[in-house]
Design a protein around this motif. Structure first.
Motif, short mmCIF file in Angstrom:
data_model
loop_
_atom_site.label_atom_id
_atom_site.label_comp_id
_atom_site.label_asym_id
_atom_site.label_seq_id
_atom_site.Cartn_x
_atom_site.Cartn_y
_atom_site.Cartn_z
N SER A 142 0.85 -1.19 0.00
CA SER A 142 0.00 0.00 0.00
C SER A 142 0.88 1.24 0.00
O SER A 142 1.86 1.31 0.75
N ILE A 143 0.50 2.18 -0.85
CA ILE A 143 1.21 3.45 -0.89
C ILE A 143 0.31 4.49 -0.23
O ILE A 143 -0.80 4.73 -0.69
N ALA A 164 -5.70 -0.78 4.58
CA ALA A 164 -4.27 -0.93 4.27
C ALA A 164 -3.59 -1.76 5.36
O ALA A 164 -2.76 -2.63 5.09
N ARG A 165 -3.98 -1.49 6.57
CA ARG A 165 -3.40 -2.20 7.69
C ARG A 165 -3.74 -3.69 7.62
O ARG A 165 -2.90 -4.56 7.88
N VAL A 170 3.92 -1.31 3.80
CA VAL A 170 3.30 0.00 3.64
C VAL A 170 4.40 1.00 3.32
O VAL A 170 5.48 0.98 3.92
N VAL A 171 4.10 1.85 2.33
CA VAL A 171 5.08 2.84 1.90
C VAL A 171 4.45 4.21 2.10
O VAL A 171 3.31 4.42 1.74
N LYS A 190 8.97 2.93 5.05
CA LYS A 190 8.65 1.70 4.33
C LYS A 190 8.73 0.61 5.36
O LYS A 190 9.80 0.33 5.88
N SER A 191 7.61 0.06 5.74
CA SER A 191 7.68 -0.97 6.79
C SER A 191 6.46 -1.88 6.75
O SER A 191 5.53 -1.66 5.98
N HIS A 192 6.48 -2.88 7.61
CA HIS A 192 5.33 -3.78 7.75
C HIS A 192 4.21 -3.01 8.46
O HIS A 192 4.48 -2.17 9.32
#
Lengths: 221, 255
Positions: free
Chosen positions: B36-37, B211-212, B218-219, B229-231
């Protein structure tokens, strides 16, 4: 023998004229529409070198009386060494003149076309010609059907001008009968009837396209 | 040797009329991953997504789909339209505005590209389309025209249309932003099902909860730069930057 009886006895002259008018009209309408669509396709996308000459062509045709174009092709071009039959000259005149009008009608509508639909087609990998034929052109036709119908009727009426360059169409038939027997009133009333018949057929065709469009939500276009 | 990423973006930059929209963006999406951005409006997230299938041409950097570079051919020259179309067919795109073709029925919206771009037979394309319409719950509407559908239904058809090309990667550009609130759920439901089936997806969205729930990564974009940028478990719970913390406070109601 009444004037109407005289006309009835020469019905074959009318029928022949009617047949020729239909042929002129049908052939020119199809070719003019193909030309108009082709111009709009060439105006798509990245061909800047074509854009200017095409716009000049469209505007030149729109600013020119049709009769003068027909004169020019049939009587003018022979002095430049290009000689055509009256039929060929007449059809070429109808096709390029009305092709320019068809192009202008479709181009105007193309300018307001939802870009998102085009992007969806590009994202799906459509080539430009396929996208134009399958996504853009069908919708342009549905949206401009009223204007296209008007233009077809003008095209039909312009076929009558070709009597002046000796094409044996419907008006020529009436004209020759009227001068042979001196019954202009009746002769021309009959051809009006024929022109109306074709026009009503065109109206029906446009209505059919309208119903096709209404089913798809195009009724207010 | 690591597995080839489904999408690999390296040092991507893009400006519009002198305004920098993306700067040195790099991102890898592995096969089967959902990315997801996020970011506020104007952060460049839609532009980034649209660069992936070359709807926008980046100024610098390169993008590879399954290892093959898009937009630039092996000789280094810009791709021909045909080559580009071939690359784009590997990517399915779903737009904010649906962009269905109104003159075609639901079924034909879905079969159009397989038949006329991929050259699939009509029967096969229809079989494929019916299975996808089933998946998005739109089989009953197959003969209807788009203008009769609700926004949520249109978007589900648009998803089926994109899937019909059997793409490697699905790109979603704010797929629920144009929908009435009560229609958002049906579209997110479909996307969630796809994530369970293992589709590779890149998603630009404002739906934080969603998104979560679906993302593997996730960006966060801010002014054209990836700043986190992470989980999602890390991103939403323990953001590294003040910028993301502020963003999340505004977007996600405090639980």
């Amino acid at each position: 023998m009444s004037n109407w009886d005289i006309l009835w006895s020469s019905y074959d002259v009318f029928l022949n004229g009617f047949y020729n008018t239909l042929k002129l009209f049908g052939l020119s309408a199809v070719l003019a529409f193909i030309l108009g669509s082709g111009i709009v396709f060439l105006l798509e996308g990245s061909r800047p070198r074509l854009k200017i000459p095409l716009r000049i062509f469209i505007d030149a045709m729109r600013m020119l009386p049709f009769l003068i174009l027909a004169y020019l092709l049939y009587y003018g071009l022979p002095s430049a060494g290009i000689r055509m039959s009256a039929w060929t000259a007449g059809i070429i005149a109808l096709v390029i003149y009305h092709g320019a009008y068809f192009a202008e009608i479709l181009r105007g509508c193309r300018a307001t076309f939802a870009q998102g639909q085009v992007e969806a087609a590009i994202a799906q990998g459509f080539s430009q010609p396929k996208m134009f034929m399958r996504i853009i052109l069908p919708q342009l036709i549905l949206k401009t059907r009223g204007l296209l119908g008007n233009q077809l009727i003008i095209l039909l009426k312009d076929t009558a001008f070709l009597v002046i360059i000796t094409v044996r169409e419907l008006t020529a038939a009436a004209s020759s009968l009227s001068s042979t027997y001196f019954i202009p009133m009746e002769a021309f009333i009959v051809v009006i009837g024929f022109y109306w018949m074709i026009s009503i057929g065109l109206e029906l065709l446009i209505k059919m396209i309208g119903r096709f469009g209404a089913k798809r939500g195009f009724e207010n276009a | 040797m690591p597995e080839t990423a489904a999408v690999s973006i390296r040092k991507l930059s893009k400006s519009f009329d002198g305004t920098e929209v993306l700067r040195d963006v790099s991102l890898e999406v592995q096969t089967g991953e959902v990315v997801s951005i996020l970011g506020s409006s104007g952060s460049g997230k839609s532009t980034l997504l649209r660069c992936i299938n070359w709807l926008e041409r980046p100024d610098h950097g390169d993008i590879r789909i399954d290892g093959d570079r898009i937009g630039v051919s092996d000789s280094g020259k810009p791709m021909s339209r045909r080559e580009l179309a071939g690359m784009r067919a590997r990517l399915g795109m779903v737009f904010q505005g649906f962009n269905l073709w109104p003159h075609l029925s639901v079924l034909r919206n879905v079969t159009e590209a397989p038949i006329h771009v991929q050259g699939v037979s009509k029967a096969e394309a229809e079989e494929r389309a019916m299975a996808l319409l089933e998946k998005v719950g739109m089989v009953d509407k197959r003969n209807d025209y788009p203008y009769t559908l609700s926004g949520g239904q249109k978007q589900r058809v648009a998803i089926a249309r994109a899937l019909a090309m059997q793409p490697k990667v699905m790109l979603f550009d704010e797929p629920t932003s144009a929908l009435d609130p009560e229609l958002v759920g049906e579209v997110l439901g479909v996307i969630k099902d796809l994530s369970k089936e293992g589709y590779t997806m890149v998603l630009v969205t404002h739906e934080m909860e969603f998104a979560r729930a679906v993302s593997d990564q996730v960006v966060f974009l801010d002014k054209g730069i990836i700043i986190e940028k992470s989980h999602p478990s890390e991103f939403f719970v323990n953001p590294k930057t003040e910028r993301v913390r502020r963003f999340l406070e505004l977007e996600v109601p405090v639980a």
